[in-house]
Scaffold this motif. Structure first.
Motif, PDB file in Angstrom:
ATOM      1  N   ARG A   1     -67.627  65.003  -8.507  1.00 12.58           N
ATOM      2  CA  ARG A   1     -66.282  64.408  -8.576  1.00 12.58           C
ATOM      3  C   ARG A   1     -65.738  64.691  -9.960  1.00 12.58           C
ATOM      4  O   ARG A   1     -66.400  64.443 -10.969  1.00 12.58           O
ATOM      5  N   ALA A   2     -64.509  65.248 -10.021  1.00 16.13           N
ATOM      6  CA  ALA A   2     -63.937  65.698 -11.291  1.00 16.13           C
ATOM      7  C   ALA A   2     -62.580  65.037 -11.523  1.00 16.13           C
ATOM      8  O   ALA A   2     -61.729  65.016 -10.627  1.00 16.13           O
ATOM      9  N   TYR A   3     -62.388  64.520 -12.725  1.00 12.46           N
ATOM     10  CA  TYR A   3     -61.099  63.935 -13.092  1.00 12.46           C
ATOM     11  C   TYR A   3     -60.644  64.533 -14.422  1.00 12.46           C
ATOM     12  O   TYR A   3     -61.328  64.414 -15.429  1.00 12.46           O
ATOM     13  N   ASN A   4     -59.485  65.197 -14.368  1.00 15.44           N
ATOM     14  CA  ASN A   4     -58.915  65.840 -15.567  1.00 15.44           C
ATOM     15  C   ASN A   4     -59.996  66.626 -16.324  1.00 15.44           C
ATOM     16  O   ASN A   4     -60.188  66.461 -17.523  1.00 15.44           O
TER      17      ASN A   4
ATOM     18  N   THR B   1     -63.799  71.422 -18.910  1.00 14.94           N
ATOM     19  CA  THR B   1     -65.261  71.454 -18.742  1.00 14.94           C
ATOM     20  C   THR B   1     -65.708  71.979 -17.389  1.00 14.94           C
ATOM     21  O   THR B   1     -66.833  72.483 -17.254  1.00 14.94           O
ATOM     22  N   LEU B   2     -64.859  71.860 -16.372  1.00 14.37           N
ATOM     23  CA  LEU B   2     -65.249  72.258 -15.019  1.00 14.37           C
ATOM     24  C   LEU B   2     -65.655  73.732 -14.924  1.00 14.37           C
ATOM     25  O   LEU B   2     -66.601  74.062 -14.188  1.00 14.37           O
TER      26      LEU B   2
ATOM     27  N   ASP C   1     -72.367  66.426 -12.654  1.00 13.01           N
ATOM     28  CA  ASP C   1     -71.135  65.946 -13.284  1.00 13.01           C
ATOM     29  C   ASP C   1     -70.247  67.134 -13.622  1.00 13.01           C
ATOM     30  O   ASP C   1     -70.736  68.246 -13.855  1.00 13.01           O
ATOM     31  N   ALA C   2     -68.948  66.883 -13.697  1.00 16.25           N
ATOM     32  CA  ALA C   2     -67.977  67.964 -13.878  1.00 16.25           C
ATOM     33  C   ALA C   2     -68.014  68.574 -15.275  1.00 16.25           C
ATOM     34  O   ALA C   2     -67.371  69.608 -15.515  1.00 16.25           O
ATOM     35  N   ASP C   3     -68.769  67.978 -16.206  1.00 15.95           N
ATOM     36  CA  ASP C   3     -68.854  68.560 -17.554  1.00 15.95           C
ATOM     37  C   ASP C   3     -70.264  69.048 -17.878  1.00 15.95           C
ATOM     38  O   ASP C   3     -70.555  69.412 -19.023  1.00 15.95           O
TER      39      ASP C   3
END
Length: 558
Positions: free
Chosen positions: A8-11, A15-16, A92-94
């Protein structure tokens, strides 16, 4: 067999890309990736959609609002469509996995027939991009028996704190759902990981680090959540229950280990709380809640006092004293309650209302009180009392306790008790003060029958007796008689005491003087039998003493 990645990625537009590259670079290709945009306002959704358009293994999802998950976007919903023999993996997205993550983890699983496999992690400083530390084991660990779950607990427990860095057989994932778990936000991943570990029969930790975790100050670990205090307690219970289920018991080593984990979690929670913008009174209330919790007291017994001081209590104390606020009564009461919770021995030294008063009037001595620099505290209180020219009843109990803690001699403690009683101690303390006076004077045969009131009237005399200076005590007594009126009810005790004191001081003149007064009192009280023999004894020694002869004639006349 398929590996199901979930992110799950937010802003996360910055890093994505590294997370994406780490998955695309895997040396094993039989995977799918469910990428959820969490209502981002940057280019995160665009990156996900573009990637999905060119690689069918990327399955895009979107939530309209951050942390408000749309139906079907939770991993619990997604794994429904996969077989029990498939594997689930969180990222994690980062963060990123090393290229051979899947290859080595799947090989490790197949060799050991595992339900869950975990690997080590490099902790990367997001600012410097350097490795700040590595979490890994020194050898492969295989957990299949109660003995193994018991013996290796401290080594594998850190791997139960997070969902990432692992491959889970989907069959063990199906037994856990957040709707059946306690409702927490902070620590939900840990609660989930512990729950899934409980479901697994065979778990392995590979000794290699195959995952990169980027440490960010934006992490939930550094943000305050009003339910975080409850989360710490829930997570401790979950780990405790895990051991009970796997091993049927908890040995002392593991119990102490869990105490240390809870202690560290408490420190981290309090540090985060102190840094928040919450009002001071709310911070104090929350810290009080943490430290007054019964389980907290029990768990901290496994942590050395020196460590509690260095890492928990003294930092909180310094923070409290650094506020430089003019505190209301309500706030000082809360602070005193907090200090009482942190330092249990304080309750034997000072009452809560007295501590509140000191916090309000003399906060600078609180640290000395905590550090048991009692001489400094006592000197500061005495200076304060002289400066203000009055007695402060709220200091009475503390002064007495400080005298006892400093092993002050009896005469000094008695002087203090007598002063407090004569100055008008609080009614709630009156019996306690009198009891302590009786306790002291009972040690000395010469004054044990004097009684509390007379002991306080002749306080300096009593002090000299306790010092063993009977001559000085008698001089003080004679001087006091010149300006004192002794009540009828105290007269007998006073004269008996005067005679005994004169004898102890080896002052025959004073002894004879007070004996005459004593014999006259006996005759006036119709206690002739008591007086008669004693008069005869004196006449034998002093046959020409007119006073004794007159006393004998009074008995004959009666």
């Amino acid at each position: 067999m398929t590996v199901v990645f979930y992110t799950r990625a937010y802003n996360a537009e910055k890093t994505l890309p590294r997370a994406i590259q780490s998955i695309l670079s895997q040396t094993v290709s039989n995977w799918v990736w469910h990428l959820v945009d969490n209502g981002s306002t940057d280019k995160t959704e665009e990156i996900i959609r573009s990637l999905a358009a060119i690689d069918l293994r990327i399955i895009p999802h979107r939530n309209k609002q951050n942390n408000v998950v749309e139906p079907g976007n939770l991993w619990e919903d997604i794994i429904v469509d996969y077989d029990d023999s498939d594997y689930y993996c969180a990222l994690d997205a980062d963060d990123e996995y090393k290229p051979d993550f899947l290859e080595k983890m799947l090989s490790f699983i197949n060799e050991n027939n595992l339900d869950i496999a975990a690997c080590g992690s490099d902790f990367i400083n997001e600012v410097t991009n350097g490795i700040g530390g590595v979490r890994k084991t020194n050898q492969d660990i295989i957990l299949t028996t109660p003995e193994a779950f018991d013996v290796y607990f401290a080594e594998y427990y850190p791997f139960m704190r997070t969902m990432w860095g692992k491959l889970y057989k989907i069959s063990v994932m199906r037994f856990w759902h957040r709707s059946c778990a306690p409702q927490i936000d902070y620590g939900l991943d840990t609660l989930c990981a512990i729950g899934v570990f409980r479901n697994a029969a065979r778990i392995g930790i590979i000794e290699e680090s195959l995952h990169k975790y980027y440490v960010s100050q934006k992490s939930t670990s550094y943000r305050w959540d009003n339910r975080r205090i409850d989360s710490d307690r829930i997570l401790h219970k979950a780990a405790y229950d895990f051991l009970i289920e796997k091993c049927s018991k908890i040995n002392q080593v593991n119990e102490m280990f869990l105490s240390g984990v809870y202690f560290n979690a408490t420190i981290e929670t309090i540090n985060v709380l102190i840094q928040t913008t919450q009002p001071f009174i709310e911070k104090v209330r929350n810290i009080n809640d943490i430290l007054s919790y019964s389980i907290t007291h029990k768990l901290f017994h496994g942590v050395a006092e020196s460590e509690q001081d260095a890492r928990l209590r003294l930092p909180i104390l310094k923070w409290l004293l650094a506020q430089n606020k003019s505190c209301s009564n309500n706030v000082t009461e809360m602070i005193s309650g907090l200090l009482m919770n942190m330092y249990e021995e304080l309750s034997s030294l000072i009452k809560k209302d007295s501590l509140s008063y000191i916090i309000a009037k003399m906060p600078e001595i609180v640290e000395s009180l905590i550090k048991k620099d009692y001489t400094k505290v006592l000197d500061r209180i005495n200076t304060w009392l002289k400066r203000h020219g009055n007695d402060e009843p709220l200091f009475a109990g503390l002064q007495i306790a400080l005298y006892r803690a400093l092993n002050k001699p009896d005469h000094e403690l008695f002087d203090l008790l007598a002063h407090i009683k004569k100055a008008g101690c609080p009614s709630s303390m009156e019996k306690e003060i009198e009891g302590q006076i009786v306790e002291i004077i009972n040690k000395y045969p010469l004054i044990k029958d004097l009684g509390v009131n007379l002991a306080c009237v002749f306080s300096r005399v009593v002090s000299h007796i306790m010092e063993g200076n009977y001559v000085k005590a008698l001089d003080g007594f004679l001087s006091a008689l010149d300006h004192l009126e002794i009540s009828e009810e105290d007269f007998e005790q006073c004269i008996v005491f005067a005679r005994n004191l004169s004898a102890s001081a080896e002052n025959s003149g004073a002894y004879i003087h007070f004996s005459k007064i004593w014999l006259s009192f006996l005759i006036d009280s119709s206690r002739n039998d008591e007086a008669c023999q004693e008069i005869e004894d004196f006449i034998k020694i002093l046959p020409n003493d007119e006073d004794f002869i007159a006393l004998k004639e009074r008995i004959i006349v009666k």
